[in-house]
Scaffold this active site. Structure first.
Site, short mmCIF file in Angstrom:
data_model
loop_
_atom_site.label_atom_id
_atom_site.label_comp_id
_atom_site.label_asym_id
_atom_site.label_seq_id
_atom_site.Cartn_x
_atom_site.Cartn_y
_atom_site.Cartn_z
N ASP A 53 0.82 -1.22 0.00
CA ASP A 53 0.00 0.00 0.00
C ASP A 53 0.85 1.26 0.00
OD1 ASP A 53 -2.12 -1.62 0.00
OD2 ASP A 53 -2.86 -1.08 2.02
N TYR A 56 2.43 1.86 -3.32
CA TYR A 56 1.47 2.32 -4.32
C TYR A 56 1.13 3.79 -4.09
CZ TYR A 56 -2.48 2.71 -7.43
OH TYR A 56 -3.32 3.12 -8.43
N SER A 98 -13.90 5.85 -6.59
CA SER A 98 -12.96 5.80 -5.48
C SER A 98 -13.13 7.09 -4.69
CB SER A 98 -11.55 5.65 -6.02
OG SER A 98 -10.67 5.43 -4.96
N LYS A 131 -12.40 2.64 7.34
CA LYS A 131 -12.14 2.33 5.94
C LYS A 131 -11.68 0.89 5.94
CE LYS A 131 -9.92 3.97 1.74
NZ LYS A 131 -9.63 2.65 1.21
N ARG A 152 -16.28 -4.49 -7.98
CA ARG A 152 -16.17 -3.12 -8.48
C ARG A 152 -15.66 -3.10 -9.92
NH1 ARG A 152 -11.82 0.43 -8.13
NH2 ARG A 152 -12.30 2.59 -7.62
N GLU A 186 -17.96 -3.35 1.62
CA GLU A 186 -16.67 -3.99 1.51
C GLU A 186 -16.75 -5.44 1.94
OE1 GLU A 186 -14.76 -1.64 0.31
OE2 GLU A 186 -12.66 -2.20 0.62
N CYS A 421 19.10 -27.82 21.31
CA CYS A 421 18.71 -26.57 21.97
C CYS A 421 19.85 -25.56 21.84
CB CYS A 421 18.39 -26.80 23.44
SG CYS A 421 18.18 -25.25 24.35
N CYS A 424 21.32 -24.76 25.63
CA CYS A 424 22.06 -25.71 26.47
C CYS A 424 22.59 -26.88 25.65
CB CYS A 424 21.17 -26.21 27.60
SG CYS A 424 19.88 -27.33 27.04
N CYS A 443 16.28 -25.49 31.59
CA CYS A 443 17.27 -25.08 30.59
C CYS A 443 17.73 -23.65 30.84
CB CYS A 443 16.70 -25.22 29.18
SG CYS A 443 17.63 -24.35 27.92
S1 IVH Z 1 -17.23 5.43 0.70
C1 IVH Z 1 -17.82 7.25 -3.85
N1 IVH Z 1 -16.76 4.21 2.95
O1 IVH Z 1 -12.42 2.53 -0.05
C2 IVH Z 1 -16.98 6.30 -3.07
N2 IVH Z 1 -15.52 3.52 1.05
O2 IVH Z 1 -10.93 4.52 -2.00
C3 IVH Z 1 -17.52 6.14 -1.72
N3 IVH Z 1 -13.96 1.70 1.51
O3 IVH Z 1 -13.88 2.07 -3.18
C4 IVH Z 1 -16.72 5.20 -0.93
N4 IVH Z 1 -14.45 1.45 3.61
O4 IVH Z 1 -13.86 0.14 -1.56
C5 IVH Z 1 -16.42 4.30 1.65
N5 IVH Z 1 -16.51 3.23 5.01
C6 IVH Z 1 -16.18 3.30 3.72
C7 IVH Z 1 -15.22 2.46 3.13
C8 IVH Z 1 -14.90 2.61 1.78
C9 IVH Z 1 -13.73 1.00 2.62
C10 IVH Z 1 -13.27 1.45 0.23
C11 IVH Z 1 -14.20 1.34 -0.95
C12 IVH Z 1 -13.85 2.46 -1.87
C13 IVH Z 1 -12.48 2.82 -1.43
C14 IVH Z 1 -12.22 4.29 -1.61
#
Ligand code: IVH
Length: 719
Positions: A53, A56, A98, A131, A152, A186, A421, A424, A443
């Site tokens: 992560d 990225y 996103s 999240k 998605r 999710e 071990c 010992c 030991c």
């Molecule tokens: S709201 C219009 N709420 O995070 C988009 N997203 O980068 C609204 N995610 O694609 C997204 N927990 O897969 C929202 N409590 C949450 C979330 C959540 C995980 C993910 C989701 C989304 C990505 C956003």
């Protein structure tokens, strides 16, 4: 013996996305775009992550920076311009977008300020919710029946995964009302299910999952003969009746009444906040609990709660303006496994420990991680030199969840576990998954005891290796606390020890009862601590009780203790807690003379009439009650307040006024009327220099000297 991990300063670099630099050339930019596209494609397909992560996010941030500086460079397939990759066969009712990212509270405030500017007024209120670190899906219910589940995918079209996902926990097959509704949320794997899932995989001869997120992704799309449980949490819905659609929080609450798992019911429940201050506090609170939720979150999502606010704020090309993701530092990273050390615990348990190239995980630099056990290590085929996935959740000791087998160096060799071990050189008992030295606790006993008695720790004079061997062999002792139960006849009966030496030894052992807490702590041989750190810890907390009760956050307040060390030390303390209790029961002091809590502890002990007579405290009467002492004028090396604290540290009660009940008065330079009054009343007087010496002797555990000094004023305490 504490195998102090050498401080390492080299840290794998993480680019702070807020300070990302543009690429110097368009080629560099295009390569970054291609790399990000490949990583995103693998990510959304649930394949093994090509980048973790943090990598990225850093890559993405540089792409953004390049496009800002050189808009003409912008590639049509930039990850900033498109959502996911095109695939699958279900068209989404509206694009699955996103959401923007921020990485600190400054970013959060900037986002809120921008949003309020767009609205031309304050946001009515906000929501804060976890999240969840899983995969977004869209779920359609028709007339109350689960009709379709889609991934998605590209954001516009996704893959139909209805058959694989219909058993996901939190998505009922039928709703209690015949409603037609689309829910988004999710799919994720809980920590407990992840552990079960890894075992299942190994049992089927498959490599383990890298982390819960890829486990969820893989399980969602796989056609397998066995099931790895998945869970769902909803964070949005379309087609909600108007009376529940006026706000995000009301919508989520409504979904809950339909039997759907939502962010409101999770252990990290959705909270409604009046303003951005409250939002910041809620974000911090969730961050602090990140490791205890039972499932992975990679941040917090903040939204304008009211639908009216959301509609007015609207969307940019890629993401809504009404919401933002506050990303936590990545808690899964990859790094290089430098070597595998073997550790023998206090009970003889033998465990492999990974020594890692330092890497930031969950905001902490990690240099070592647990590998659970040898069988696991071999089944997972993790080898020195491998690039490994590291996961750290909250205060938990980081773990290696798997190796990137494709990235394995050509000359790598399978790991060979020890055949004896390492402490010992004795046999290993392999009858359990957790290997143990066949001698078990025995030991480590001698090494532990030697360390306890050593000069750096309790410094027990006259107790050498030979005597310890004899005591262990005769079964007189099994741990450090047993030393305090030894008597002269027992010791005198040992080969080569006469009555005089035995008496001296009993006395020198007894004298260590008053050693400061820092020495006791050192003597326990807690991993990742040494003498200096033990002293710092003892001073910081003041009492053993405070140390044992310290939370991870409190540990990190101690200079030199980061998350990794804090976790190891806490775990070690749990292991030695029974020994600590046994030492305390033998009258071993558990406070640090200069610690903040020492004075309070002494005062509490003084107030507690049931407390045993404090033989080690010079200012206690034979019945255990505290003497009343007045300090007037200055004591060398102490402030006025410290003078009074010192009285308490010595077991006395400090008082501000001289009376016939005063036991004695400490008189230093600049003393005034109190000294005169003491003389008038014929009270004993102790010179401030002497008082300072008394304190020094006491702190050094030298009780005889302390008593001798006191005897010059108070002959009655002799004995
Ligand atoms: S709201 C219009 N709420 O995070 C988009 N997203 O980068 C609204 N995610 O694609 C997204 N927990 O897969 C929202 N409590 C949450 C979330 C959540 C995980 C993910 C989701 C989304 C990505 C956003």
């Amino acid at each position: 013996m504490p195998d102090d991990l050498a401080e390492r300063t080299a840290v794998a670099p993480i680019v702070d996305p807020a300070h990302a630099q543009a690429h110097p050339t368009r080629d560099g930019y295009l390569q970054a775009v291609a790399q990000a596209r490949r990583a995103a494609a693998a990510y959304y397909a649930g394949e093994q992550a090509l980048l973790d992560d943090a990598e990225y996010d850093a890559l993405y941030a540089r792409i953004v920076a390049s496009e800002r500086e050189h808009p003409q460079w912008r590639a049509a397939d930039s990850p900033t311009a498109v959502v996911g990759t095109a695939s699958g066969d279900v068209e989404h009712s509206s694009p699955m977008l996103s959401i923007g990212n921020v990485f600190n509270s400054e970013g959060l405030r900037d986002w809120a300020a921008k949003l309020e500017k767009t609205l031309g007024r304050p946001v009515t209120r906000y929501t804060v919710e976890p999240k969840i670190d899983g995969l977004a899906i869209a779920v359609r219910y028709t007339e109350g029946r689960l009709a379709l589940i889609a991934t998605r995918g590209s954001g516009h079209t996704g893959e139909d995964v209805t058959s694989q996902a219909r058993l996901v926990a939190g998505l009922p097959a039928r709703l209690p009302a015949p409603v037609t509704i689309e829910i988004r949320g999710e799919v994720y794997m809980t920590d407990a299910d992840f552990a079960k899932g890894c075992d299942l995989r190994l049992a089927h001869g498959e490599p383990v999952f890298a982390n819960p997120r890829s486990a969820a992704a893989g399980s969602l799309r796989a056609q397998r003969v066995y099931d790895v449980p998945l869970s769902f949490m909803a964070y949005a819905a379309y087609g909600v009746p108007a009376e529940h659609a006026h706000s995000h929080s009301a919508t989520i609450e409504h979904l809950g009444t339909l039997g759907i798992a939502t962010t409101a019911q999770s252990s990290a429940a959705l909270t409604v906040c009046a303003d951005i201050e409250e939002v910041t506090a809620a974000v911090a609170a969730l961050g602090a609990r990140r490791g205890d939720l039972g499932f992975g979150i990679d941040g917090v999502v903040v939204k304008a709660d009211l639908t009216a606010d959301q509609e007015q704020a609207g969307y940019s090309t890629r993401a809504p303006r009404w919401g933002i993701a506050y990303k936590f530092p990545a808690d899964t990273r990859t790094t290089k496994l430098l070597r595998i050390d073997v550790q023998v615990g206090r009970t003889g348990v033998i465990t492999p420990v990974a020594v890692l190239e330092p890497v930031q995980v969950g905001g902490v630099v990690v240099t070592s991680a647990t590998l659970h056990n040898f069988a696991d290590l071999q089944r997972r085929d993790v080898r020195p030199g491998d690039t490994v996935h590291i996961r750290r959740a909250g205060d938990v000791i980081p773990e290696i969840t798997g190796a990137v087998h494709d990235a394995r160096p050509a000359d790598s060799a399978a790991y060979t576990p020890p055949d004896q071990c390492p402490r010992c050189a004795g046999d290993i008992d392999r009858s359990n998954q957790r290997w143990r030295c066949a001698r078990g606790r025995a030991c480590g006993e001698k090494a532990t005891l030697l360390y306890y008695t050593s000069r750096d720790a309790m410094d027990i004079e006259g107790l050498g290796e030979k005597i310890l061997d004899a005591l262990l062999a005769a079964g007189h002792i099994t741990d450090a606390a047993d030393l305090y139960g030894l008597d002269v006849p027992t010791l005198a009966a040992l080969d080569r020890l006469g009555t005089v030496s035995a008496t001296n030894l009993v006395n020198s052992i007894a004298a260590t009862r008053t050693r400061p807490l820092s020495r006791v702590l050192t003597g326990l041989g807690i991993r990742m601590t040494g003498r200096t750190l033990s002293r710092r810890i003892a001073r910081h907390f003041g009492t053993m009780d405070a140390i044992l009760a310290a939370t991870p956050a409190e540990w990190e307040q101690v200079d030199g203790i980061g998350g990794e060390r804090a976790a190891v030390i806490s775990a070690e303390l749990v292991e030695v807690a029974p020994l600590i209790a046994k030492l305390a029961a033998h009258g071993v002091n558990m406070t640090e003379p200069t610690g903040p809590a020492a004075a309070a502890a002494a005062a509490a002990a003084a107030a507690d009439t049931d407390a045993p007579a404090g033989a080690a405290l010079p200012l206690r009467r034979p019945d255990g009650s505290p003497m009343t002492v007045v300090v007037t004028g200055s004591v060398p090396g102490l402030t006025r307040n410290q003078g009074n604290e010192a009285v308490e540290e010595l077991g006395g009660k400090s008082s501000g006024s001289v009376s016939p009940k005063t036991d004695f008065v400490v008189v230093g330079e600049g003393a005034g009327s109190k000294a005169t009054k003491a003389a008038d009343l014929g009270l004993p007087v102790l010179d401030a220099d002497k008082f300072a010496q008394l304190l020094t002797a006491h702190r050094a555990g030298d009780h005889p000297t302390a008593v001798a000094i006191l005897d010059t004023v108070l002959p009655r305490t002799a004995g």
